[in-house]
Design a protein around this motif. Structure first.
Motif, PDB file in Angstrom:
ATOM      1  N   THR A   1      56.155  -6.095 -52.756  1.00 13.71           N
ATOM      2  CA  THR A   1      57.356  -7.279 -52.451  1.00 13.71           C
ATOM      3  C   THR A   1      56.589  -8.489 -52.813  1.00 13.71           C
ATOM      4  O   THR A   1      57.300  -9.651 -53.181  1.00 13.71           O
ATOM      5  N   ILE A   2      55.461  -8.868 -52.601  1.00  8.80           N
ATOM      6  CA  ILE A   2      54.634 -10.165 -52.935  1.00  8.80           C
ATOM      7  C   ILE A   2      54.810 -10.164 -54.255  1.00  8.80           C
ATOM      8  O   ILE A   2      54.919 -11.290 -54.820  1.00  8.80           O
ATOM      9  N   LEU A   3      54.415  -9.331 -54.791  1.00  9.73           N
ATOM     10  CA  LEU A   3      54.478  -9.214 -56.424  1.00  9.73           C
ATOM     11  C   LEU A   3      55.980  -9.556 -57.207  1.00  9.73           C
ATOM     12  O   LEU A   3      55.971 -10.368 -58.000  1.00  9.73           O
ATOM     13  N   LEU A   4      56.813  -8.872 -56.424  1.00 10.66           N
ATOM     14  CA  LEU A   4      58.161  -9.039 -56.912  1.00 10.66           C
ATOM     15  C   LEU A   4      58.695 -10.705 -56.728  1.00 10.66           C
ATOM     16  O   LEU A   4      59.344 -11.371 -57.465  1.00 10.66           O
ATOM     17  N   GLN A   5      58.198 -11.219 -55.523  1.00 10.08           N
ATOM     18  CA  GLN A   5      58.527 -12.646 -55.026  1.00 10.08           C
ATOM     19  C   GLN A   5      57.825 -13.458 -55.881  1.00 10.08           C
ATOM     20  O   GLN A   5      58.512 -14.727 -56.190  1.00 10.08           O
ATOM     21  N   SER A   6      56.856 -13.057 -56.808  1.00 13.64           N
ATOM     22  CA  SER A   6      56.101 -14.070 -57.655  1.00 13.64           C
ATOM     23  C   SER A   6      56.777 -14.004 -58.890  1.00 13.64           C
ATOM     24  O   SER A   6      56.562 -14.921 -59.641  1.00 13.64           O
ATOM     25  N   MET A   7      57.839 -13.352 -59.081  1.00 14.45           N
ATOM     26  CA  MET A   7      58.382 -13.343 -60.219  1.00 14.45           C
ATOM     27  C   MET A   7      59.851 -13.978 -60.306  1.00 14.45           C
ATOM     28  O   MET A   7      60.154 -14.742 -59.369  1.00 14.45           O
ATOM     29  N   LYS A   8      60.273 -14.523 -61.236  1.00 16.18           N
ATOM     30  CA  LYS A   8      61.305 -15.438 -61.720  1.00 16.18           C
ATOM     31  C   LYS A   8      62.581 -14.621 -61.358  1.00 16.18           C
ATOM     32  O   LYS A   8      62.449 -13.294 -61.310  1.00 16.18           O
ATOM     33  N   ARG A   9      63.672 -15.172 -61.054  1.00 16.30           N
ATOM     34  CA  ARG A   9      64.886 -14.379 -60.816  1.00 16.30           C
ATOM     35  C   ARG A   9      65.738 -13.799 -61.931  1.00 16.30           C
ATOM     36  O   ARG A   9      65.632 -14.657 -63.057  1.00 16.30           O
ATOM     37  N   ALA A  10      66.204 -12.628 -62.159  1.00 13.22           N
ATOM     38  CA  ALA A  10      66.967 -12.348 -62.886  1.00 13.22           C
ATOM     39  C   ALA A  10      68.317 -12.967 -63.093  1.00 13.22           C
ATOM     40  O   ALA A  10      68.775 -13.227 -61.882  1.00 13.22           O
ATOM     41  N   LYS A  11      68.693 -13.242 -64.185  1.00 10.69           N
ATOM     42  CA  LYS A  11      70.238 -14.136 -63.953  1.00 10.69           C
ATOM     43  C   LYS A  11      71.201 -13.473 -65.246  1.00 10.69           C
ATOM     44  O   LYS A  11      70.675 -12.793 -66.170  1.00 10.69           O
ATOM     45  N   TYR A  12      72.464 -14.333 -65.197  1.00 12.66           N
ATOM     46  CA  TYR A  12      73.333 -13.910 -66.276  1.00 12.66           C
ATOM     47  C   TYR A  12      73.057 -15.068 -67.312  1.00 12.66           C
ATOM     48  O   TYR A  12      73.142 -16.427 -66.780  1.00 12.66           O
ATOM     49  N   ASP A  13      73.322 -14.857 -68.505  1.00 17.33           N
ATOM     50  CA  ASP A  13      73.024 -15.903 -69.484  1.00 17.33           C
ATOM     51  C   ASP A  13      73.843 -15.607 -70.670  1.00 17.33           C
ATOM     52  O   ASP A  13      73.583 -14.407 -71.177  1.00 17.33           O
ATOM     53  N   ILE A  14      74.357 -16.473 -71.556  1.00 20.79           N
ATOM     54  CA  ILE A  14      75.012 -16.223 -72.936  1.00 20.79           C
ATOM     55  C   ILE A  14      73.802 -16.326 -73.864  1.00 20.79           C
ATOM     56  O   ILE A  14      74.140 -15.921 -74.978  1.00 20.79           O
ATOM     57  N   ASN A  15      72.603 -16.782 -73.646  1.00 23.08           N
ATOM     58  CA  ASN A  15      71.498 -17.025 -74.352  1.00 23.08           C
ATOM     59  C   ASN A  15      70.699 -15.578 -74.304  1.00 23.08           C
ATOM     60  O   ASN A  15      70.354 -15.421 -73.085  1.00 23.08           O
ATOM     61  N   ASN A  16      70.398 -14.624 -75.125  1.00 26.69           N
ATOM     62  CA  ASN A  16      69.530 -13.360 -74.824  1.00 26.69           C
ATOM     63  C   ASN A  16      68.112 -13.832 -74.846  1.00 26.69           C
ATOM     64  O   ASN A  16      67.691 -14.204 -76.071  1.00 26.69           O
ATOM     65  N   ILE A  17      67.601 -13.732 -74.043  1.00 24.21           N
ATOM     66  CA  ILE A  17      66.037 -13.674 -73.881  1.00 24.21           C
ATOM     67  C   ILE A  17      65.293 -12.584 -73.567  1.00 24.21           C
ATOM     68  O   ILE A  17      64.094 -12.391 -73.362  1.00 24.21           O
ATOM     69  N   GLY A  18      65.959 -11.497 -73.352  1.00 22.61           N
ATOM     70  CA  GLY A  18      65.349 -10.002 -72.951  1.00 22.61           C
ATOM     71  C   GLY A  18      65.434 -10.177 -71.448  1.00 22.61           C
ATOM     72  O   GLY A  18      65.380 -11.056 -70.634  1.00 22.61           O
ATOM     73  N   HIS A  19      64.773  -8.867 -71.131  1.00 27.24           N
ATOM     74  CA  HIS A  19      64.622  -8.788 -69.692  1.00 27.24           C
ATOM     75  C   HIS A  19      63.078  -8.383 -69.613  1.00 27.24           C
ATOM     76  O   HIS A  19      62.932  -7.105 -69.772  1.00 27.24           O
ATOM     77  N   PHE A  20      62.385  -9.065 -68.998  1.00 24.14           N
ATOM     78  CA  PHE A  20      60.635  -8.823 -68.758  1.00 24.14           C
ATOM     79  C   PHE A  20      60.664  -7.717 -67.977  1.00 24.14           C
ATOM     80  O   PHE A  20      59.740  -6.817 -68.249  1.00 24.14           O
ATOM     81  N   ALA A  21      61.122  -7.460 -66.840  1.00 24.76           N
ATOM     82  CA  ALA A  21      60.840  -6.465 -66.026  1.00 24.76           C
ATOM     83  C   ALA A  21      61.034  -4.872 -66.603  1.00 24.76           C
ATOM     84  O   ALA A  21      60.324  -4.014 -66.507  1.00 24.76           O
ATOM     85  N   LEU A  22      62.304  -4.775 -67.314  1.00 27.72           N
ATOM     86  CA  LEU A  22      62.919  -3.470 -68.012  1.00 27.72           C
ATOM     87  C   LEU A  22      62.141  -3.467 -69.159  1.00 27.72           C
ATOM     88  O   LEU A  22      62.251  -2.591 -69.773  1.00 27.72           O
ATOM     89  N   GLN A  23      61.550  -4.683 -69.503  1.00 29.23           N
ATOM     90  CA  GLN A  23      61.004  -4.726 -70.976  1.00 29.23           C
ATOM     91  C   GLN A  23      61.910  -4.223 -72.106  1.00 29.23           C
ATOM     92  O   GLN A  23      61.826  -3.377 -73.079  1.00 29.23           O
ATOM     93  N   LEU A  24      62.990  -4.774 -72.021  1.00 27.07           N
ATOM     94  CA  LEU A  24      64.205  -4.537 -73.021  1.00 27.07           C
ATOM     95  C   LEU A  24      64.376  -6.097 -73.761  1.00 27.07           C
ATOM     96  O   LEU A  24      64.556  -7.045 -73.160  1.00 27.07           O
ATOM     97  N   LEU A  25      64.797  -5.830 -75.031  1.00 25.69           N
ATOM     98  CA  LEU A  25      64.839  -6.886 -75.769  1.00 25.69           C
ATOM     99  C   LEU A  25      66.208  -7.392 -75.726  1.00 25.69           C
ATOM    100  O   LEU A  25      66.513  -8.556 -75.847  1.00 25.69           O
ATOM    101  N   ILE A  26      67.380  -6.490 -74.994  1.00 25.94           N
ATOM    102  CA  ILE A  26      68.587  -7.018 -74.813  1.00 25.94           C
ATOM    103  C   ILE A  26      69.158  -5.880 -73.981  1.00 25.94           C
ATOM    104  O   ILE A  26      68.958  -4.760 -73.927  1.00 25.94           O
TER     105      ILE A  26
END
Length: 499
Positions: free
Chosen positions: A306-331
Motif C-alpha cells: 500500500t505504501i508503495l502504491l501510494q508513492s505512485m502518481k494517480r492514473a487518469k483519463y487523458d486525450i494525450n497518450n503517454i502509456g500506462h506505467f503500472a501496466l507497462q502498456l504503450l497504449i
C-alpha cells in the motif's frame, strides 16, 4: 453524496426518456450485426451484481492459439448525443458503489434492464474478437456490432469453486469453457510478466451486514482466479480497442512513472523495517517489482504494498497518450464498462459516430476540446468516488465499533505520523492511536527513523509492528475511531501527566 455534490435523483426528463426505451431487442435492431447467440457466451461477476456490461466466450484453434470473444453492452445504441440521458451521463460520470449499494450513472431501466447482459435474453453488444497465442500476444482481431444471448449469469465465487474441482450445480456444461478461459488468462499473465507489469495485489475491504442492515463484519475482498480472468480479458480488450482507434481523438487511461524521490523514500522505510533493498540509481518497473517480491511473504506485505502504491502518481483519463506505467502498456483505454463509466460510454459513442464525424480541422479541434473536458471531469469524479467510498466505509466501521468500546483487539501499525499512529485490527477495522492515548510515556515522532519513541522508556513503535489496542471511543457522525494501547503495552500505573 450531498457533501460532494453527487446527484442521486435523475431528472424527470431523463426518467421519461428511459421509460420510452424498449425492454427487449427487436428484429429491426439486428440488421448489420454479427449474430453470436448460438455461442455459449456467459457473464461472470460479483455475487450481487445487477448491471452486467461484459460477457466472454473462448474457443481453441487448430493452430494452438485461442480465440477470445469479449462482448460489451452497446449502451450508445440506446443513449444518443443530445438526449437527457446523455446529459445525465456527462454530469454523473460514474456509478457509485458504496457499502453494497449502487447510485447508478443510468436509470435502472437501462443499467439493470435493456443494457444489462442478463441471462437468457437477447442483448445488443459491441464485440472484440481476438486471436491470442499461448504467450498472450494478440495476433489478429475484429471489432464489430453484435447480438448475444448470455447462457448463464455466473458468479465469481461459484466459477472459482468449479476451477478448484468442486461440483457446482448448473455449471456442469460450462466446465470446459471455464478451463479454457483459465488457459487464456494464464497466457495473458505470461504476457504481463514478460512486459514487467506491476501488480500491487491490493484487495479492497468489503462490508458485511446483518439481517437488520447493520455492520456485521469487514473482510478483505480477496481475488479468486476468475476475478483475474475477467480482469485480464478486459485489459486485453481495452488495449486492442485503443490501438485500433488510435487515429481518432480518443480518451486514454494513462499513468506516469513515479518520481525517483518518492520510491527512494519507500525504500528507506523498508530498510528501516529490516528489508535488504539494494542500492539503486534509477527507479523503473523492474526495481518496483523487485521490491514487491522482497515483501510479498512478510506479515506486513499488505502495508508495504500500500505504501508503495501510494508513492505512485494517480492514473487518469487523458486525450494525450503517454502509456500506462503500472501496466507497462504503450497504449490503453477503458472500453468495457459503458454502463458505469462515462469514458467507456463516450468511446462507444465515438465508434458509432465515425462515419458522420466532422473531420475538418475545426471539427477535430472541437472534438478534442470536448473529450479533454470529459477526461478531466472523469478523473476528478473518480477521486471523489473513492473519497465517498472511503468515508462510507469509515462510517460503517465507527458504527460497528460503537458497540465494542472497551474491548481489546490485536492490530498492526499501518501509518506513523506527527500526532500518533494509525492501526488496523485483525478484524480489518482502522482507527488511530493519538499520543494522548499512549499514557505510559511521553511519545514523539522521529521522521528520520519513521518511528514513535518514548521520551523516558525509549520504547519504539514502527510501521508494521503488531500491537494490542483497546477501543476508547467511536463516532459514526465524525467517522472516527480512537484506540489506546493495550494493557500489556501501556500500563496505566506508569501514566505520565503532560504539561
Amino acid at each position: 453524496y450531498a457533501k460532494y455534490g453527487v446527484p442521486i435523483e435523475f431528472s424527470k426528463e431523463a426518467l421519461e426518456e428511459a421509460e420510452q426505451l424498449p425492454t427487449e431487442v427487436s428484429e429491426d435492431e439486428l440488421k448489420g450485426r454479427v449474430d453470436l447467440r448460438t455461442k455459449n457466451i456467459v457473464t461472470i461477476d460479483c455475487d450481487n451484481t445487477k448491471d452486467r456490461d461484459d460477457a466472454i466466450y473462448a474457443e481453441r484453434l487448430s493452430n494452438g492459439n485461442f480465440k477470445l470473444f469479449v462482448s460489451i453492452s452497446d449502451v450508445s445504441h440506446y443513449v444518443k448525443r443530445g438526449s437527457k440521458l446523455f446529459e445525465e451521463a456527462l454530469n454523473r460520470r460514474t456509478s457509485h458503489y458504496v457499502n453494497n449499494t449502487c447510485n447508478p450513472m443510468f436509470p435502472h431501466k437501462l443499467s439493470n434492464g435493456i443494457c444489462s447482459l442478463n441471462e437468457g435474453v437477447d442483448r445488443l453488444t459491441k464485440t472484440c474478437e481476438m486471436e491470442i497465442t499461448p504467450l498472450g500476444e494478440v495476433v489478429d482481431y475484429k471489432i464489430y456490432k453484435s447480438v448475444i444471448n448470455s447462457r448463464k449469469a455466473m458468479k465469481y465465487s461459484e466459477a472459482n469453486r468449479v476451477l478448484s474441482g468442486e461440483h457446482v450445480r448448473g455449471y456442469e456444461e460450462y466446465k470446459d469453457q471455464l478451463i479454457l478461459l483459465k488457459e487464456i488468462c494464464d497466457a495473458l499473465e505470461t504476457d504481463r510478466i514478460n512486459r514487467n507489469a506491476i501488480d500491487f495485489g491490493i484487495n479492497d475491504i468489503e462490508l458485511e451486514k446483518d439481517e437488520f442492515g447493520k455492520p456485521k463484519a469487514f473482510v478483505s475482498k480477496g481475488e479468486g482466479y476468475f476475478e483475474r480472468v475477467v480482469e485480464n480479458c478486459m485489459l486485453v480488450t481495452g488495449t486492442t480497442v485503443a490501438e485500433h482507434y488510435s487515429w481518432l481523438p480518443f480518451i486514454y487511461r494513462v499513468l506516469e512513472a513515479p518520481s525517483d524521490a518518492s520510491i527512494k523514500e519507500v525504500i528507506k522505510i523498508l530498510r528501516l523495517s529490516g528489508f535488504n533493498i539494494p542500492k539503486c540509481n534509477n527507479v523503473d518497473e523492474r526495481m518496483i517489482n523487485s521490491i514487491l517480491e522482497k515483501v510479498k511473504n512478510s506479515e506486513q506485505a499488505k502495508i508495504f504494498r500500500t505504501i508503495l502504491l501510494q508513492s505512485m502518481k494517480r492514473a487518469k483519463y487523458d486525450i494525450n497518450n503517454i502509456g500506462h506505467f503500472a501496466l507497462q502498456l504503450l497504449i490503453y483505454a477503458q472500453f468495457t464498462s459503458p454502463i458505469r463509466r462515462v469514458t467507456d460510454f463516450i468511446i462507444h459513442t465515438l465508434i458509432d459516430e465515425i462515419e458522420t464525424m466532422d473531420y475538418s480541422e475545426e471539427g477535430i479541434k472541437k472534438l478534442e476540446k470536448e473529450l479533454g473536458e470529459i477526461a478531466a471531469n472523469a478523473s476528478k469524479t473518480e477521486r471523489i468516488a473513492q473519497m465517498i467510498e472511503d468515508e462510507a466505509l469509515a462510517m460503517a466501521m465507527a458504527e460497528y465499533m460503537e458497540n465494542h468500546i472497551g474491548e481489546e483487539f490485536n492490530a498492526m501499525i499501518t501509518k506513523i505520523y506527527q500526532g500518533g499512529m494509525i492501526v488496523q485490527t485483525d478484524d480489518m477495522i482502522t482507527g488511530k492511536v493519538a499520543f494522548e492515548n499512549m499514557v505510559d510515556d511521553y511519545y514523539f515522532y522521529v521522521p528520520e527513523s519513521h518511528a514513535i519513541i518514548g521520551k523516558h522508556t525509549r520504547k519504539k513503535y514502527r510501521l508494521g509492528e503488531n500491537v494490542s489496542v483497546i477501543a476508547k471511543d467511536a463516532c459514526k457522525q465524525t467517522r472516527t475511531i480512537n484506540f489506546q494501547i493495550g494493557k500489556e503495552k501501556c500500563l496505566q500505573k506508569n501514566k505520565i501527566t503532560r504539561k
